[in-house]
Enzyme design. Structure first.
Site, mmCIF file in Angstrom:
data_model
loop_
_atom_site.group_PDB
_atom_site.id
_atom_site.type_symbol
_atom_site.label_atom_id
_atom_site.label_comp_id
_atom_site.label_asym_id
_atom_site.label_seq_id
_atom_site.Cartn_x
_atom_site.Cartn_y
_atom_site.Cartn_z
ATOM 1 N N TYR A 48 -15.527 29.911 -3.863
ATOM 2 C CA TYR A 48 -15.390 28.504 -4.268
ATOM 3 C C TYR A 48 -16.762 27.836 -4.354
ATOM 4 C CZ TYR A 48 -10.449 29.059 -2.786
ATOM 5 O OH TYR A 48 -9.153 29.494 -2.603
ATOM 6 N N HIS A 106 -10.107 38.184 0.003
ATOM 7 C CA HIS A 106 -9.625 37.232 -0.994
ATOM 8 C C HIS A 106 -8.733 37.886 -2.058
ATOM 9 C CE1 HIS A 106 -10.845 33.229 -3.110
ATOM 10 N NE2 HIS A 106 -9.599 33.531 -3.369
HETATM 11 P P1 NDP Z 1 -2.012 22.675 -5.173
HETATM 12 O O1 NDP Z 1 -0.640 23.198 -5.346
HETATM 13 O O2 NDP Z 1 -2.463 22.238 -3.843
HETATM 14 O O3 NDP Z 1 -2.132 21.467 -6.218
HETATM 15 C C1 NDP Z 1 -3.293 20.761 -6.401
HETATM 16 C C2 NDP Z 1 -3.065 19.774 -7.544
HETATM 17 O O4 NDP Z 1 -2.098 18.795 -7.169
HETATM 18 C C3 NDP Z 1 -4.315 19.033 -7.920
HETATM 19 O O5 NDP Z 1 -4.295 18.893 -9.315
HETATM 20 C C4 NDP Z 1 -4.149 17.665 -7.238
HETATM 21 O O6 NDP Z 1 -4.791 16.696 -8.024
HETATM 22 C C5 NDP Z 1 -2.647 17.487 -7.282
HETATM 23 N N1 NDP Z 1 -2.108 16.723 -6.143
HETATM 24 C C6 NDP Z 1 -2.262 16.992 -4.819
HETATM 25 N N2 NDP Z 1 -1.545 16.142 -4.070
HETATM 26 C C7 NDP Z 1 -0.905 15.323 -4.919
HETATM 27 C C8 NDP Z 1 0.005 14.242 -4.740
HETATM 28 N N3 NDP Z 1 0.393 13.860 -3.522
HETATM 29 N N4 NDP Z 1 0.468 13.606 -5.856
HETATM 30 C C9 NDP Z 1 0.077 14.008 -7.085
HETATM 31 N N5 NDP Z 1 -0.791 15.019 -7.321
HETATM 32 C C10 NDP Z 1 -1.266 15.681 -6.241
HETATM 33 O O7 NDP Z 1 -3.013 23.772 -5.810
HETATM 34 P P2 NDP Z 1 -4.305 24.561 -5.346
HETATM 35 O O8 NDP Z 1 -4.498 25.636 -6.330
HETATM 36 O O9 NDP Z 1 -5.458 23.685 -5.115
HETATM 37 O O10 NDP Z 1 -3.883 25.230 -3.961
HETATM 38 C C11 NDP Z 1 -4.187 24.681 -2.696
HETATM 39 C C12 NDP Z 1 -5.252 25.493 -1.988
HETATM 40 O O11 NDP Z 1 -4.870 26.859 -1.886
HETATM 41 C C13 NDP Z 1 -6.588 25.570 -2.737
HETATM 42 O O12 NDP Z 1 -7.327 24.377 -2.686
HETATM 43 C C14 NDP Z 1 -7.231 26.741 -2.057
HETATM 44 O O13 NDP Z 1 -7.751 26.353 -0.793
HETATM 45 C C15 NDP Z 1 -6.045 27.690 -1.910
HETATM 46 N N6 NDP Z 1 -5.932 28.637 -3.050
HETATM 47 C C16 NDP Z 1 -6.094 29.977 -2.775
HETATM 48 C C17 NDP Z 1 -5.981 30.917 -3.768
HETATM 49 C C18 NDP Z 1 -6.155 32.351 -3.427
HETATM 50 O O14 NDP Z 1 -6.300 33.178 -4.335
HETATM 51 N N7 NDP Z 1 -6.128 32.720 -2.172
HETATM 52 C C19 NDP Z 1 -5.717 30.538 -5.166
HETATM 53 C C20 NDP Z 1 -5.555 29.110 -5.363
HETATM 54 C C21 NDP Z 1 -5.643 28.221 -4.330
HETATM 55 P P3 NDP Z 1 -5.931 15.705 -7.422
HETATM 56 O O15 NDP Z 1 -6.986 16.534 -6.758
HETATM 57 O O16 NDP Z 1 -6.425 15.008 -8.666
HETATM 58 O O17 NDP Z 1 -5.193 14.766 -6.501
#
Ligand code: NDP
Length: 287
Positions: A48, A106
């Site tokens: 990241y 990862h």
């Molecule tokens: P999420 O499912 O957490 O969704 C994130 C999205 O939702 C963003 O666009 C955010 O926008 C939006 N959002 C969050 N809260 C709200 C809310 N209350 N209302 C409306 N919109 C909302 O996706 P991620 O892919 O980020 O997954 C979470 C975490 O998992 C990552 O940050 C990472 O740490 C991990 N991860 C790990 C992976 C792996 O391969 N091991 C792959 C992907 C993720 P905004 O920021 O604009 O609010």
């Protein structure tokens, strides 16, 4: 803050804050806001490119290190016992800490056996408190879990109401491995934030779709790490302790499960090739 006990006895908050796709510059501000809002668990990764932001924020927060839970992940380009060991030291330096609470492989590509061996050693020397996997499915998970001395404490997988990982949950149970949901809000895909089932349940409790889905996952014993850059969303994603879902509501949410990931199929050769070359964009010298 509700916690869950991992298979080596360590306690971890069931809700954490994820920092995927948060730029290095913004990460420090976001993690400061998350800690201020009440998060005590942060999920980052070498790939990241924002571990420094996490490290700066946890130092600046003034919260004792023992009250925080830090997860990071070893990337494919650091796979292999020696390289992974060096990368763990680099993560410690960037995170400005002398131990990582949870360290994951990862991706299931490259010499991940060597990586896992380095992680087992790091556990023994106190650099890491718990180790696990990410994106390891089915036979790949079993093969590693059977062959390694330390059983994975967690496996981080795409998990949300549309992909509830029923099969993997059964498969990892004998190892005491916990499911840790990445993309717990489905990254907003498949109409997550306007989904009518979640909305109808939420209306009864004065909660939004994200809160209903996070409540459901954590009630199921799944660790969730929602990401948002907005402080008010950080707070609402954490406000889960003032309502309970009924059995009927849980049944309705269970029916949203399509049984397959929305974003990533880890048996897809194209995804493997993409991930194997992923960090070349940041490190052209590693071509
Ligand atoms: P999420 O499912 O957490 O969704 C994130 C999205 O939702 C963003 O666009 C955010 O926008 C939006 N959002 C969050 N809260 C709200 C809310 N209350 N209302 C409306 N919109 C909302 O996706 P991620 O892919 O980020 O997954 C979470 C975490 O998992 C990552 O940050 C990472 O740490 C991990 N991860 C790990 C992976 C792996 O391969 N091991 C792959 C992907 C993720 P905004 O920021 O604009 O609010």
């Amino acid at each position: 803050m509700k916690t869950i006990t991992l298979n080596n006895g360590i306690e971890m908050p069931i809700i954490g804050y994820g920092v995927f796709q948060i730029s290095p510059d913004e990460c420090e501000r976001c993690v400061m806001d998350a800690i201020d809002t009440g998060y005590r668990s942060i999920d980052t990764a070498q790939a990241y490119y924002n571990e420094e932001g996490v490290g700066n924020a946890i130092r600046r927060s003034g919260i004792p290190r023992t009250e925080l839970f830090l997860t990071t992940k070893v990337w494919i380009s650091n796979a292999g016992e020696e390289r992974a060991a060096r990368s763990i030291d680099e993560s410690l330096r960037k995170l400005r800490t002398d131990y990582i609470d949870l360290l994951l492989v990862h991706q299931p590509f490259g010499d991940y056996y060597g990586t896992y061996r380095a992680m087992q050693k790091a556990c023994k020397t106190g650099k890491v408190r718990a180790i696990g996997l990410s994106n390891f499915y089915d036979a790949r998970f079993i093969d590693l879990a059977e062959n390694m001395e330390v059983k994975p404490a967690v496996v981080q997988l795409e998990t949300h109401v549309f992909c509830q990982q029923a099969k993997m949950r059964k498969l990892v149970n004998p190892y005491g491995t916990r499911i840790m949901a990445w993309g717990p809000l489905a990254q907003g895909a498949n109409g997550f934030f306007t989904n009518e089932t979640l909305r109808a349940v939420g209306a009864k409790h004065g909660k939004d779709n994200a809160q209903v889905a996070l409540k459901y996952l954590t009630d199921e014993g799944i660790i969730a790490i929602p990401k948002t850059t907005h402080k008010e969303r950080m707070a609402s994603n954490l406000a889960l302790d003032d309502f309970e879902l009924t059995d009927e509501e849980r049944d309705a949410i269970r029916k949203l499960d399509d049984g397959k990931p929305l974003t990533a199929d880890f048996n897809d050769p194209a995804l493997a090739k993409y991930l194997l070359g992923y960090d070349r964009q940041f490190n052209p010298d590693k071509q």
